[in-house]
Design a protein around this motif. Structure first.
Motif, PDB file in Angstrom:
ATOM      1  N   ASP A  53     -22.780 -48.989  47.347  1.00 22.17           N
ATOM      2  CA  ASP A  53     -21.581 -49.748  47.017  1.00 22.17           C
ATOM      3  C   ASP A  53     -20.319 -48.903  47.212  1.00 22.17           C
ATOM      4  OD1 ASP A  53     -22.989 -52.084  46.356  1.00 22.17           O
ATOM      5  OD2 ASP A  53     -23.340 -51.360  44.321  1.00 22.17           O
ATOM      6  N   THR A  54     -20.358 -47.677  46.740  1.00 24.14           N
ATOM      7  CA  THR A  54     -19.229 -46.772  46.919  1.00 24.14           C
ATOM      8  C   THR A  54     -19.050 -46.414  48.392  1.00 24.14           C
ATOM      9  OG1 THR A  54     -19.662 -45.880  44.720  1.00 24.14           O
ATOM     10  CG2 THR A  54     -18.204 -44.603  46.141  1.00 24.14           C
ATOM     11  N   ALA A  55     -20.154 -46.248  49.100  1.00 19.89           N
ATOM     12  CA  ALA A  55     -20.082 -45.926  50.527  1.00 19.89           C
ATOM     13  C   ALA A  55     -19.424 -47.050  51.311  1.00 19.89           C
ATOM     14  CB  ALA A  55     -21.481 -45.649  51.073  1.00 19.89           C
ATOM     15  N   LEU A  56     -19.771 -48.290  51.001  1.00 24.78           N
ATOM     16  CA  LEU A  56     -19.151 -49.428  51.687  1.00 24.78           C
ATOM     17  C   LEU A  56     -17.651 -49.489  51.409  1.00 24.78           C
ATOM     18  CD1 LEU A  56     -21.934 -52.097  51.130  1.00 24.78           C
ATOM     19  CD2 LEU A  56     -21.191 -51.167  53.344  1.00 24.78           C
ATOM     20  N   ILE A  57     -17.263 -49.267  50.165  1.00 25.25           N
ATOM     21  CA  ILE A  57     -15.833 -49.261  49.816  1.00 25.25           C
ATOM     22  C   ILE A  57     -15.119 -48.150  50.572  1.00 25.25           C
ATOM     23  CG2 ILE A  57     -14.181 -48.811  47.954  1.00 25.25           C
ATOM     24  CD1 ILE A  57     -16.256 -50.185  46.067  1.00 25.25           C
ATOM     25  N   ALA A  58     -15.702 -46.951  50.546  1.00 23.86           N
ATOM     26  CA  ALA A  58     -15.082 -45.806  51.215  1.00 23.86           C
ATOM     27  C   ALA A  58     -14.989 -46.034  52.725  1.00 23.86           C
ATOM     28  CB  ALA A  58     -15.868 -44.532  50.921  1.00 23.86           C
ATOM     29  N   ALA A  59     -16.045 -46.575  53.314  1.00 21.69           N
ATOM     30  CA  ALA A  59     -16.045 -46.824  54.759  1.00 21.69           C
ATOM     31  C   ALA A  59     -14.975 -47.842  55.121  1.00 21.69           C
ATOM     32  CB  ALA A  59     -17.421 -47.304  55.213  1.00 21.69           C
ATOM     33  N   ARG A  60     -14.897 -48.906  54.365  1.00 13.02           N
ATOM     34  CA  ARG A  60     -13.870 -49.929  54.641  1.00 13.02           C
ATOM     35  C   ARG A  60     -12.470 -49.363  54.453  1.00 13.02           C
ATOM     36  NH1 ARG A  60     -17.715 -53.701  51.627  1.00 13.02           N
ATOM     37  NH2 ARG A  60     -18.751 -54.780  53.334  1.00 13.02           N
ATOM     38  N   HIS A  61     -12.325 -48.490  53.488  1.00 15.48           N
ATOM     39  CA  HIS A  61     -11.034 -47.854  53.221  1.00 15.48           C
ATOM     40  C   HIS A  61     -10.577 -47.001  54.410  1.00 15.48           C
ATOM     41  CE1 HIS A  61      -7.865 -46.235  50.652  1.00 15.48           C
ATOM     42  NE2 HIS A  61      -8.173 -45.041  51.106  1.00 15.48           N
ATOM     43  N   GLN A  62     -11.522 -46.453  55.161  1.00  7.99           N
ATOM     44  CA  GLN A  62     -11.206 -45.583  56.288  1.00  7.99           C
ATOM     45  C   GLN A  62     -10.955 -46.336  57.592  1.00  7.99           C
ATOM     46  OE1 GLN A  62     -14.007 -42.296  56.635  1.00  7.99           O
ATOM     47  NE2 GLN A  62     -14.233 -42.259  54.415  1.00  7.99           N
ATOM     48  N   LEU A  63     -11.188 -47.652  57.594  1.00  9.36           N
ATOM     49  CA  LEU A  63     -10.963 -48.429  58.807  1.00  9.36           C
ATOM     50  C   LEU A  63      -9.470 -48.643  59.023  1.00  9.36           C
ATOM     51  CD1 LEU A  63     -13.773 -51.115  58.482  1.00  9.36           C
ATOM     52  CD2 LEU A  63     -13.786 -49.030  59.871  1.00  9.36           C
ATOM     53  N   PRO A  64      -9.041 -48.692  60.274  1.00  7.61           N
ATOM     54  CA  PRO A  64      -7.619 -48.893  60.560  1.00  7.61           C
ATOM     55  C   PRO A  64      -7.093 -50.184  59.939  1.00  7.61           C
ATOM     56  CG  PRO A  64      -8.839 -48.403  62.569  1.00  7.61           C
ATOM     57  CD  PRO A  64      -9.846 -48.595  61.476  1.00  7.61           C
ATOM     58  N   GLY A  65      -5.956 -50.077  59.272  1.00 10.30           N
ATOM     59  CA  GLY A  65      -5.311 -51.246  58.688  1.00 10.30           C
ATOM     60  C   GLY A  65      -5.914 -51.722  57.388  1.00 10.30           C
ATOM     61  N   ALA A  66      -6.968 -51.091  56.921  1.00  9.32           N
ATOM     62  CA  ALA A  66      -7.629 -51.521  55.688  1.00  9.32           C
ATOM     63  C   ALA A  66      -7.220 -50.614  54.543  1.00  9.32           C
ATOM     64  CB  ALA A  66      -9.136 -51.490  55.861  1.00  9.32           C
ATOM     65  N   ARG A  67      -6.463 -51.155  53.633  1.00 11.36           N
ATOM     66  CA  ARG A  67      -6.049 -50.399  52.455  1.00 11.36           C
ATOM     67  C   ARG A  67      -6.260 -51.265  51.228  1.00 11.36           C
ATOM     68  NH1 ARG A  67      -6.914 -46.360  54.789  1.00 11.36           N
ATOM     69  NH2 ARG A  67      -5.379 -45.248  55.979  1.00 11.36           N
ATOM     70  N   PRO A  68      -7.309 -51.024  50.474  1.00 12.08           N
ATOM     71  CA  PRO A  68      -7.538 -51.827  49.266  1.00 12.08           C
ATOM     72  C   PRO A  68      -6.430 -51.599  48.244  1.00 12.08           C
ATOM     73  CG  PRO A  68      -9.125 -50.034  49.403  1.00 12.08           C
ATOM     74  CD  PRO A  68      -8.292 -49.997  50.659  1.00 12.08           C
ATOM     75  N   LEU A  69      -6.185 -52.612  47.437  1.00 12.77           N
ATOM     76  CA  LEU A  69      -5.161 -52.497  46.432  1.00 12.77           C
ATOM     77  C   LEU A  69      -5.523 -51.471  45.369  1.00 12.77           C
ATOM     78  CD1 LEU A  69      -4.267 -56.265  45.953  1.00 12.77           C
ATOM     79  CD2 LEU A  69      -3.009 -54.528  47.242  1.00 12.77           C
ATOM     80  N   ASN A  70      -6.797 -51.374  45.048  1.00 11.55           N
ATOM     81  CA  ASN A  70      -7.240 -50.459  44.008  1.00 11.55           C
ATOM     82  C   ASN A  70      -8.313 -49.561  44.590  1.00 11.55           C
ATOM     83  OD1 ASN A  70      -8.235 -49.083  41.829  1.00 11.55           O
ATOM     84  ND2 ASN A  70      -8.665 -50.891  40.598  1.00 11.55           N
TER      85      ASN A  70
END
Length: 77
Positions: A53-70
């Motif tokens: 779960d943390t890996a998916l969040i971190a991976a998505r966070h590293q994608l271009p243009g993807a910045r989660p609010l929290n």
């Protein structure tokens, strides 16, 4: 820490999500579960995390243009 290329992360995320969908419909497939575990492990190593779960969040966070609010889960707090 070394960072995986966004294309690699996108591919791993896509693989994991596809395998999760297959696993949900074929819960008895040991091959699907093993491949899912392999992809999850690779995602964890690629993102420096310890659970999928943390890996998916971190991976998505590293994608271009993807910045989660929290992103507190990435900050450890």
């Amino acid at each position: 820490m070394l960072m995986a290329h966004p294309a690699v992360l996108r591919n791993l995320i896509d693989q994991y999500e596809a395998l999760a969908a297959v696993d949900a419909s074929h819960a008895d497939s040991a091959q699907v579960r093993q491949r899912m575990n392999d992809v999850a492990y690779t995602l964890c190593v690629s993102t420096g995390t310890r659970d999928i779960d943390t890996a998916l969040i971190a991976a998505r966070h590293q994608l271009p243009g993807a910045r989660p609010l929290n992103d507190s889960v990435l900050q450890g707090g």
